[in-house]
Design a protein around this motif. Structure first.
Motif, PDB file in Angstrom:
ATOM      1  N   ILE A  63      35.157 -24.530 -20.763  1.00 33.50           N
ATOM      2  CA  ILE A  63      34.294 -23.751 -19.920  1.00 33.50           C
ATOM      3  C   ILE A  63      35.376 -22.919 -19.245  1.00 33.50           C
ATOM      4  O   ILE A  63      36.438 -22.985 -19.318  1.00 33.50           O
ATOM      5  CB  ILE A  63      33.419 -24.695 -18.957  1.00 33.50           C
ATOM      6  N   ARG A  64      34.550 -21.963 -18.658  1.00 32.83           N
ATOM      7  CA  ARG A  64      35.397 -21.186 -17.790  1.00 32.83           C
ATOM      8  C   ARG A  64      36.317 -21.809 -16.792  1.00 32.83           C
ATOM      9  O   ARG A  64      35.483 -23.055 -16.224  1.00 32.83           O
ATOM     10  CB  ARG A  64      34.814 -19.965 -17.215  1.00 32.83           C
ATOM     11  N   TYR A  65      37.424 -21.787 -16.275  1.00 33.79           N
ATOM     12  CA  TYR A  65      38.063 -22.290 -15.179  1.00 33.79           C
ATOM     13  C   TYR A  65      37.382 -22.525 -13.912  1.00 33.79           C
ATOM     14  O   TYR A  65      36.776 -21.396 -13.577  1.00 33.79           O
ATOM     15  CB  TYR A  65      39.406 -21.810 -15.235  1.00 33.79           C
ATOM     16  N   PRO A  87      40.985 -36.495 -17.539  1.00 36.08           N
ATOM     17  CA  PRO A  87      40.761 -35.319 -16.534  1.00 36.08           C
ATOM     18  C   PRO A  87      40.728 -33.883 -17.285  1.00 36.08           C
ATOM     19  O   PRO A  87      41.144 -33.873 -18.472  1.00 36.08           O
ATOM     20  CB  PRO A  87      42.367 -35.421 -16.002  1.00 36.08           C
ATOM     21  N   PRO A  88      40.004 -33.055 -16.614  1.00 38.66           N
ATOM     22  CA  PRO A  88      39.880 -31.491 -17.034  1.00 38.66           C
ATOM     23  C   PRO A  88      41.269 -31.023 -17.252  1.00 38.66           C
ATOM     24  O   PRO A  88      42.170 -31.396 -16.451  1.00 38.66           O
ATOM     25  CB  PRO A  88      39.203 -30.919 -15.954  1.00 38.66           C
ATOM     26  N   ILE A  89      41.457 -30.207 -18.360  1.00 36.29           N
ATOM     27  CA  ILE A  89      42.842 -29.653 -18.548  1.00 36.29           C
ATOM     28  C   ILE A  89      42.693 -28.116 -18.443  1.00 36.29           C
ATOM     29  O   ILE A  89      41.861 -27.681 -19.236  1.00 36.29           O
ATOM     30  CB  ILE A  89      43.323 -30.070 -20.127  1.00 36.29           C
ATOM     31  N   ASP A  90      43.549 -27.795 -17.676  1.00 33.21           N
ATOM     32  CA  ASP A  90      43.655 -26.213 -17.460  1.00 33.21           C
ATOM     33  C   ASP A  90      44.414 -25.677 -18.870  1.00 33.21           C
ATOM     34  O   ASP A  90      45.495 -25.613 -18.859  1.00 33.21           O
ATOM     35  CB  ASP A  90      44.468 -25.982 -16.269  1.00 33.21           C
ATOM     36  N   GLU A  91      43.804 -24.840 -19.854  1.00 32.67           N
ATOM     37  CA  GLU A  91      44.188 -24.304 -20.913  1.00 32.67           C
ATOM     38  C   GLU A  91      45.415 -23.414 -20.651  1.00 32.67           C
ATOM     39  O   GLU A  91      45.146 -22.322 -20.013  1.00 32.67           O
ATOM     40  CB  GLU A  91      43.120 -23.870 -21.967  1.00 32.67           C
ATOM     41  N   GLY A  92      46.481 -23.836 -21.208  1.00 33.06           N
ATOM     42  CA  GLY A  92      47.815 -22.919 -20.930  1.00 33.06           C
ATOM     43  C   GLY A  92      48.008 -22.605 -19.441  1.00 33.06           C
ATOM     44  O   GLY A  92      48.889 -21.765 -19.221  1.00 33.06           O
ATOM     45  N   GLU A  93      47.585 -23.496 -18.471  1.00 34.39           N
ATOM     46  CA  GLU A  93      47.963 -23.262 -17.095  1.00 34.39           C
ATOM     47  C   GLU A  93      47.739 -21.871 -16.576  1.00 34.39           C
ATOM     48  O   GLU A  93      48.277 -21.455 -15.555  1.00 34.39           O
ATOM     49  CB  GLU A  93      49.354 -23.528 -16.678  1.00 34.39           C
ATOM     50  N   LYS A  94      46.684 -21.159 -17.202  1.00 35.60           N
ATOM     51  CA  LYS A  94      46.472 -19.671 -16.663  1.00 35.60           C
ATOM     52  C   LYS A  94      45.176 -19.691 -15.886  1.00 35.60           C
ATOM     53  O   LYS A  94      44.638 -18.468 -15.527  1.00 35.60           O
ATOM     54  CB  LYS A  94      46.227 -18.973 -18.035  1.00 35.60           C
ATOM     55  N   HIS A  95      44.398 -20.733 -15.637  1.00 31.47           N
ATOM     56  CA  HIS A  95      43.202 -20.412 -14.823  1.00 31.47           C
ATOM     57  C   HIS A  95      42.093 -19.681 -15.432  1.00 31.47           C
ATOM     58  O   HIS A  95      41.501 -19.045 -14.607  1.00 31.47           O
ATOM     59  CB  HIS A  95      43.421 -20.056 -13.483  1.00 31.47           C
TER      60      HIS A  95
END
Length: 112
Positions: A63-65, A87-95
């Motif tokens: 999903i979108r951040y 836990p939810p994972i922030d893909e690439g830490e880019k929000h």
């Protein structure tokens, strides 16, 4: 990821505790928000638990951040329900996108 790939409408459901009338609490889920998602089936298998075959289907939901997604949130997609297994994972830490690793809640075949 191309945002156009988010082609499934899902409901994020927030876990809440409601009084059970006997001094304790029961778990209930209330809709938090409806968002676009990409639902990917990762694996499907049957495991033997307590001498009973139990189906297990794992999915990855993108999903979108969003900041307000908790690991205790449940996901509903049509009549299907998914529980997060991490836990939810922030893909690439880019929000930009969140990855939710989930297990589909499969109704007991005997209930049909």
């Amino acid at each position: 990821m191309n945002p156009g790939e988010l082609n499934c409408r899902i409901t994020l459901q927030q876990e809440t505790k409601v009084p059970d009338g006997q001094g304790g609490y029961a778990t209930a889920y209330a809709p938090r928000s409806i968002v676009w998602a990409k639902v990917i089936t990762v694996t499907a298998k049957t495991t033997d638990q307590y001498e009973q075959m139990v189906p297990e289907i794992l999915h990855r939901i993108i999903i979108r951040y969003r900041r307000n997604v908790a690991v205790t949130d449940r996901i509903q997609y049509g009549s299907r329900v998914f529980e997060q297994i991490g836990p939810p994972i922030d893909e690439g830490e880019k929000h930009a996108f969140l990855r939710l690793e989930c297990r589909e809640v499969v109704a007991d075949a005997a209930d049909d």
